[in-house]
Design a protein around this motif. Structure first.
Motif, PDB file in Angstrom:
ATOM      1  N   GLN A  52     -21.600   6.987 -33.226  1.00 30.08           N
ATOM      2  CA  GLN A  52     -22.966   7.420 -33.514  1.00 30.08           C
ATOM      3  C   GLN A  52     -23.882   7.125 -32.331  1.00 30.08           C
ATOM      4  OE1 GLN A  52     -24.773   5.459 -36.860  1.00 30.08           O
ATOM      5  NE2 GLN A  52     -26.634   6.695 -36.780  1.00 30.08           N
ATOM      6  N   TYR A  53     -23.664   5.976 -31.705  1.00 31.39           N
ATOM      7  CA  TYR A  53     -24.493   5.588 -30.547  1.00 31.39           C
ATOM      8  C   TYR A  53     -24.317   6.598 -29.416  1.00 31.39           C
ATOM      9  CZ  TYR A  53     -26.672   2.400 -27.180  1.00 31.39           C
ATOM     10  OH  TYR A  53     -27.505   1.842 -26.240  1.00 31.39           O
ATOM     11  N   ARG A  54     -23.074   6.949 -29.150  1.00 30.27           N
ATOM     12  CA  ARG A  54     -22.816   7.918 -28.084  1.00 30.27           C
ATOM     13  C   ARG A  54     -23.334   9.296 -28.448  1.00 30.27           C
ATOM     14  NH1 ARG A  54     -16.959   8.141 -25.796  1.00 30.27           N
ATOM     15  NH2 ARG A  54     -18.096   9.442 -24.347  1.00 30.27           N
ATOM     16  N   ALA A  55     -23.086   9.723 -29.671  1.00 27.22           N
ATOM     17  CA  ALA A  55     -23.481  11.071 -30.083  1.00 27.22           C
ATOM     18  C   ALA A  55     -24.989  11.261 -30.067  1.00 27.22           C
ATOM     19  CB  ALA A  55     -22.938  11.362 -31.476  1.00 27.22           C
ATOM     20  N   SER A  56     -25.737  10.168 -30.228  1.00 25.17           N
ATOM     21  CA  SER A  56     -27.193  10.279 -30.242  1.00 25.17           C
ATOM     22  C   SER A  56     -27.786  10.365 -28.842  1.00 25.17           C
ATOM     23  CB  SER A  56     -27.794   9.069 -30.968  1.00 25.17           C
ATOM     24  OG  SER A  56     -27.602   7.889 -30.212  1.00 25.17           O
ATOM     25  N   GLY A  57     -26.957  10.242 -27.819  1.00 19.26           N
ATOM     26  CA  GLY A  57     -27.463  10.268 -26.450  1.00 19.26           C
ATOM     27  C   GLY A  57     -27.923   8.910 -25.952  1.00 19.26           C
ATOM     28  N   GLU A 163     -32.879  16.793 -33.229  1.00 20.59           N
ATOM     29  CA  GLU A 163     -34.052  15.908 -33.282  1.00 20.59           C
ATOM     30  C   GLU A 163     -33.658  14.628 -34.011  1.00 20.59           C
ATOM     31  OE1 GLU A 163     -37.224  18.050 -35.083  1.00 20.59           O
ATOM     32  OE2 GLU A 163     -37.385  19.527 -33.465  1.00 20.59           O
ATOM     33  N   ASP A 164     -32.959  13.741 -33.342  1.00 19.79           N
ATOM     34  CA  ASP A 164     -32.496  12.489 -33.942  1.00 19.79           C
ATOM     35  C   ASP A 164     -33.103  11.285 -33.244  1.00 19.79           C
ATOM     36  OD1 ASP A 164     -31.251  12.770 -31.547  1.00 19.79           O
ATOM     37  OD2 ASP A 164     -29.203  12.543 -32.281  1.00 19.79           O
ATOM     38  N   GLY A 165     -34.227  11.486 -32.639  1.00 14.62           N
ATOM     39  CA  GLY A 165     -34.908  10.378 -31.967  1.00 14.62           C
ATOM     40  C   GLY A 165     -34.771  10.416 -30.463  1.00 14.62           C
ATOM     41  N   ARG A 166     -34.002  11.345 -29.949  1.00 17.49           N
ATOM     42  CA  ARG A 166     -33.848  11.422 -28.508  1.00 17.49           C
ATOM     43  C   ARG A 166     -35.093  12.006 -27.859  1.00 17.49           C
ATOM     44  NH1 ARG A 166     -28.523  14.645 -27.812  1.00 17.49           N
ATOM     45  NH2 ARG A 166     -28.025  13.531 -29.734  1.00 17.49           N
ATOM     46  N   CYS A 187     -32.587  11.293 -12.607  1.00 18.68           N
ATOM     47  CA  CYS A 187     -31.119  11.278 -12.571  1.00 18.68           C
ATOM     48  C   CYS A 187     -30.641  10.767 -13.922  1.00 18.68           C
ATOM     49  CB  CYS A 187     -30.604  10.369 -11.450  1.00 18.68           C
ATOM     50  SG  CYS A 187     -28.785  10.250 -11.398  1.00 18.68           S
ATOM     51  N   TRP A 188     -29.720  11.501 -14.549  1.00 19.20           N
ATOM     52  CA  TRP A 188     -29.158  11.122 -15.850  1.00 19.20           C
ATOM     53  C   TRP A 188     -27.674  10.810 -15.672  1.00 19.20           C
ATOM     54  CZ3 TRP A 188     -31.112  14.532 -20.513  1.00 19.20           C
ATOM     55  CH2 TRP A 188     -32.520  14.504 -20.546  1.00 19.20           C
ATOM     56  N   SER A 219     -34.658   4.188 -18.241  1.00 17.62           N
ATOM     57  CA  SER A 219     -34.764   4.341 -19.690  1.00 17.62           C
ATOM     58  C   SER A 219     -33.462   4.916 -20.246  1.00 17.62           C
ATOM     59  CB  SER A 219     -35.956   5.252 -20.025  1.00 17.62           C
ATOM     60  OG  SER A 219     -36.155   5.307 -21.434  1.00 17.62           O
ATOM     61  N   ARG A 220     -33.517   5.326 -21.496  1.00 21.23           N
ATOM     62  CA  ARG A 220     -32.396   5.988 -22.177  1.00 21.23           C
ATOM     63  C   ARG A 220     -32.904   7.289 -22.781  1.00 21.23           C
ATOM     64  NH1 ARG A 220     -30.605   2.084 -20.055  1.00 21.23           N
ATOM     65  NH2 ARG A 220     -29.004   0.609 -20.787  1.00 21.23           N
ATOM     66  N   VAL A 221     -32.017   8.243 -22.936  1.00 16.25           N
ATOM     67  CA  VAL A 221     -32.412   9.490 -23.578  1.00 16.25           C
ATOM     68  C   VAL A 221     -32.812   9.241 -25.024  1.00 16.25           C
ATOM     69  CG1 VAL A 221     -31.517  11.704 -24.430  1.00 16.25           C
ATOM     70  CG2 VAL A 221     -31.109  11.028 -22.071  1.00 16.25           C
ATOM     71  N   ASN A 222     -32.142   8.280 -25.657  1.00 14.50           N
ATOM     72  CA  ASN A 222     -32.464   7.942 -27.041  1.00 14.50           C
ATOM     73  C   ASN A 222     -32.467   6.425 -27.173  1.00 14.50           C
ATOM     74  OD1 ASN A 222     -32.703   7.638 -29.814  1.00 14.50           O
ATOM     75  ND2 ASN A 222     -31.299   9.311 -30.292  1.00 14.50           N
ATOM     76  N   THR A 223     -33.614   5.860 -27.511  1.00 15.47           N
ATOM     77  CA  THR A 223     -33.735   4.397 -27.614  1.00 15.47           C
ATOM     78  C   THR A 223     -33.846   3.927 -29.058  1.00 15.47           C
ATOM     79  OG1 THR A 223     -36.141   4.557 -27.370  1.00 15.47           O
ATOM     80  CG2 THR A 223     -34.850   4.240 -25.358  1.00 15.47           C
ATOM     81  N   THR A 224     -33.704   4.842 -30.014  1.00 13.01           N
ATOM     82  CA  THR A 224     -33.863   4.445 -31.421  1.00 13.01           C
ATOM     83  C   THR A 224     -32.754   3.512 -31.894  1.00 13.01           C
ATOM     84  OG1 THR A 224     -32.703   6.447 -32.116  1.00 13.01           O
ATOM     85  CG2 THR A 224     -35.105   6.547 -32.015  1.00 13.01           C
TER      86      THR A 224
END
Length: 355
Positions: A52-57, A163-166, A187-188, A219-224
């Protein structure tokens, strides 16, 4: 006693119920299966959390330095061990207007060749890469031609951006692939497992500047779901990590009791000059009669459980069960042996009195 006589005696004890095979098999099975299942389910939950962590970005680390990110240096990070993909991007001031949707311009990003890989886009690299929402709004799919206000183009690929918080801004957007030799704004890097040095490595993609106040942001693409995920620590610190010790101690007790309850009969056999070695062989066969079936059932159930899980985790799933099962089987046999060793012919009358 001859081998045939030992086998006959063990078989007679089993079929007549002397060994209480059903009782001890049930106790041993509940113990071992329960402990192994609890550990397997705990580990499977950790694997699901990691997926789930990976899939959320959340595993995509970003660095922002406006106009100072070297595209080629960023792309080079994709060749590091543990890095799935890396690419640079910059947002263009003017969006992209599709002829079919002239009033709804797409957010346009100029990106390096491997940035679509970071977003898991199925792209052939020849044309624009659209988000799934943008492609759906245009009524087009991957490999279809598409008309823009600036001219005809082609959809090279499509990526999902739920739209999962990313980070927002990429759900209705287009990626225009350009040369990696240019300068970009970001850079990502998608790295898994997360490397503790990835932040420092990202800084190597930023062009040095004399401006001490130049803004560089990590940062991260998704920090939720947090900025870190230490799967190794979570695995080693799980509540069921030492559960095999419970199974071992319990099996030792079950094995001991399975022989201890027959101490009168065993002492009587010794009193009638049945060789201790023959009695030990009979008890070993009888113990295996309730240990072996349970071991086969547990291993078979684990193989089925592993087959429905991730392919990469199948070997680990079986090993986790063996980590519980192997010491439990050994402990059951040792417990039975210990009870037999403690049985003495000279204590026969005390056993009878205590019965």
């Amino acid at each position: 006693m001859r081998a045939a006589a030992i086998l006959r005696e063990a078989w007679r004890d089993i079929v007549t119920g002397t060994t209480r095979i059903a009782t001890f098999a049930l106790a041993f099975g509940v113990l071992v299966t329960g402990v192994a299942a609890a550990d397997q389910l705990t580990v499977r939950r950790l694997v699901d959390e990691a997926d789930q962590y990976r899939a959320s970005g959340a595993s995509i680390v970003t660095i922002t330095a406006e106009g100072r990110v070297r595209g080629d240096a960023c792309e080079a990070l994709g060749r590091l061990p543990g890095v799935r993909a890396a690419g640079a991007l910059r947002q263009e001031d003017d969006g992209l207007r599709l002829s079919a949707l002239p009033q709804s311009p797409l957010t346009l990003y100029t990106v390096t060749p491997h940035l679509p890989d970071v977003l898991s886009a199925a792209s052939d690299g020849n044309g624009l890469v659209l988000s799934a929402d943008a492609a759906s709004a245009a009524g087009r799919g991957a490999r279809d031609p598409v008309d823009t206000v600036e001219g005809a183009s082609r959809i090279a690929g499509v990526y999902d951006y739920p739209e999962d918080g990313r980070r927002v801004g990429f759900g209705y957007a287009a990626l225009d692939v350009s040369a990696a030799s240019e300068l970009y704004d970001e850079c990502w890097v998608d790295a898994w497992p997360l490397h503790e040095r990835i932040d420092a490595l990202l800084l190597t993609a930023v062009q040095p500047s004399a401006d001490a106040d130049a803004d560089v942001q990590l940062s991260r693409v998704n920090t939720t779901l947090g900025t870190t995920f230490d799967g190794a620590t979570a695995f080693s610190g799980r509540l069921t990590a030492d559960a095999w010790l419970v199974a071992l101690c319990g099996s030792l007790v079950i094995g001991y009791v399975s022989v201890r309850v027959r101490r009168v009969a065993l002492a009587s056999a010794l009193h009638t000059r049945v060789p201790r070695r023959s009695l030990a062989a009979i008890l070993a066969l009888e113990t295996c009669s309730w240990v072996a079936p349970i071991a086969i059932v547990v291993v078979s159930a684990t193989v089925v459980f592993a087959a429905i899980g991730p392919t990469a985790d199948r070997g680990t799933t079986v090993l986790l069960t063996l980590r519980v099962l192997a010491p439990s089987v050994a402990a059951a046999v040792v417990g039975a042996a210990a009870a037999f060793v403690a049985t003495r012919e000279r204590h026969l009358f005390r056993y009878v009195k205590d019965r």
